[in-house]
Design a protein around this motif. Structure first.
Motif, PDB file in Angstrom:
ATOM      1  N   GLU A 104       0.830  -1.207   0.000  1.00 38.96           N
ATOM      2  CA  GLU A 104       0.000   0.000   0.000  1.00 38.96           C
ATOM      3  C   GLU A 104       0.867   1.261   0.000  1.00 38.96           C
ATOM      4  O   GLU A 104       0.601   2.211  -0.750  1.00 38.96           O
ATOM      5  CB  GLU A 104      -0.910   0.007   1.226  1.00 38.96           C
ATOM      6  CG  GLU A 104      -1.974  -1.076   1.225  1.00 38.96           C
ATOM      7  CD  GLU A 104      -2.753  -1.098   2.530  1.00 38.96           C
ATOM      8  OE1 GLU A 104      -2.480  -0.248   3.401  1.00 38.96           O
ATOM      9  OE2 GLU A 104      -3.641  -1.960   2.684  1.00 38.96           O
TER      10      GLU A 104
ATOM     11  N   GLU B 189       1.294   4.198  -2.930  1.00 43.06           N
ATOM     12  CA  GLU B 189       0.981   5.602  -2.663  1.00 43.06           C
ATOM     13  C   GLU B 189       2.186   6.515  -2.808  1.00 43.06           C
ATOM     14  O   GLU B 189       2.067   7.640  -3.298  1.00 43.06           O
ATOM     15  CB  GLU B 189       0.429   5.739  -1.240  1.00 43.06           C
ATOM     16  CG  GLU B 189      -0.903   5.040  -1.018  1.00 43.06           C
ATOM     17  CD  GLU B 189      -1.282   4.988   0.443  1.00 43.06           C
ATOM     18  OE1 GLU B 189      -0.551   5.589   1.271  1.00 43.06           O
ATOM     19  OE2 GLU B 189      -2.292   4.337   0.782  1.00 43.06           O
ATOM     20  N   ARG B 190       3.370   6.047  -2.377  1.00 40.62           N
ATOM     21  CA  ARG B 190       4.532   6.939  -2.256  1.00 40.62           C
ATOM     22  C   ARG B 190       5.703   6.579  -3.151  1.00 40.62           C
ATOM     23  O   ARG B 190       6.671   7.335  -3.229  1.00 40.62           O
ATOM     24  CB  ARG B 190       5.017   6.942  -0.800  1.00 40.62           C
ATOM     25  CG  ARG B 190       3.937   7.240   0.223  1.00 40.62           C
ATOM     26  CD  ARG B 190       4.530   7.384   1.606  1.00 40.62           C
ATOM     27  NE  ARG B 190       3.499   7.494   2.643  1.00 40.62           N
ATOM     28  CZ  ARG B 190       3.759   7.733   3.924  1.00 40.62           C
ATOM     29  NH1 ARG B 190       5.010   7.896   4.326  1.00 40.62           N
ATOM     30  NH2 ARG B 190       2.766   7.814   4.793  1.00 40.62           N
TER      31      ARG B 190
END
Length: 209
Positions: A34, A38-39
């Motif tokens: 996750e 996202e990053r």
């Protein structure tokens, strides 16, 4: 009371602790996926993953002693997910159109592709912790691609290559396109370029002069 009873019931407690540990590791890997999504690769720090899973960074290190160890576990999980969701029968070869669909899917998850490509580049050094993972992975993937090509074309491709000879080229195109796409996604349409290569595989070689 036996010695085993006094120590807490024997092997059952150890088995439960082992199962809880595996569940915790799986949870950490899911959270890392996750965070990467996202990053990106650089944003997926141990601290960020620890915060997501509800551990201190020191607690996370109990399960994964380095960032590389965690990322290798993430890539292994990704491979299992990709192959498991794509094929119901692991004994059968991947069809070429399924490979093209996998490239389509990778184009929608740049963080994971970035992580794979960054670790792959770093792993060529002798002492890198991901070197063994990629060495074994490439052995398996080359064999899988040879089986795919044999299932599609038989013992000889239209250009004359045997499946085992063409398999490393197929893998090289898939991974090489990812590097080009990560550098300039506007200039390189990864799914379209991969389908163009598949079209080339199906063409006969031109006659020699």
């Amino acid at each position: 009371m036996t010695e085993r009873t006094r120590k807490g019931g024997g092997g059952g407690g150890g088995a439960r602790r082992g199962a809880r540990g595996e569940e915790r590791r799986a949870e950490i890997v899911r959270c890392a996926l996750e965070v990467i999504a996202e990053r990106g690769y650089r944003g997926a720090t141990l601290g960020a993953v620890a915060e997501r899973v509800g551990l201190t960074q020191q607690g996370l290190l109990h399960y994964f002693p380095t960032k590389e160890a965690l990322l290798v576990a993430v890539l292994a999980e990704r491979d299992q997910w990709d192959t498991g969701s794509a094929r119901r029968d692991e004994s059968t070869a991947w069809p070429l159109d399924l490979l093209a669909s996998l490239v389509d899917y990778n184009a929608m998850r740049p963080g994971i592709v970035q992580t794979f490509s960054a670790l792959l580049g770093e792993s060529v050094t002798d002492d890198h912790p991901a070197r063994e993972f990629f060495t074994r992975r490439y052995e398996r993937v080359r064999a899988d691609m040879a089986a795919t090509l044999r299932g599609e074309f038989g013992d000889r491709l239209p250009g004359g290559l045997r499946p085992e000879e063409a398999a490393p080229l197929l893998v090289a195109v898939m991974d090489g396109l990812q590097y080009q796409w990560l550098h300039d996604p506007e200039a390189v349409d990864m799914p379209a370029a991969f389908r163009s290569f598949l079209a080339l595989l199906g063409q006969s070689a031109p006659p020699r002069d």
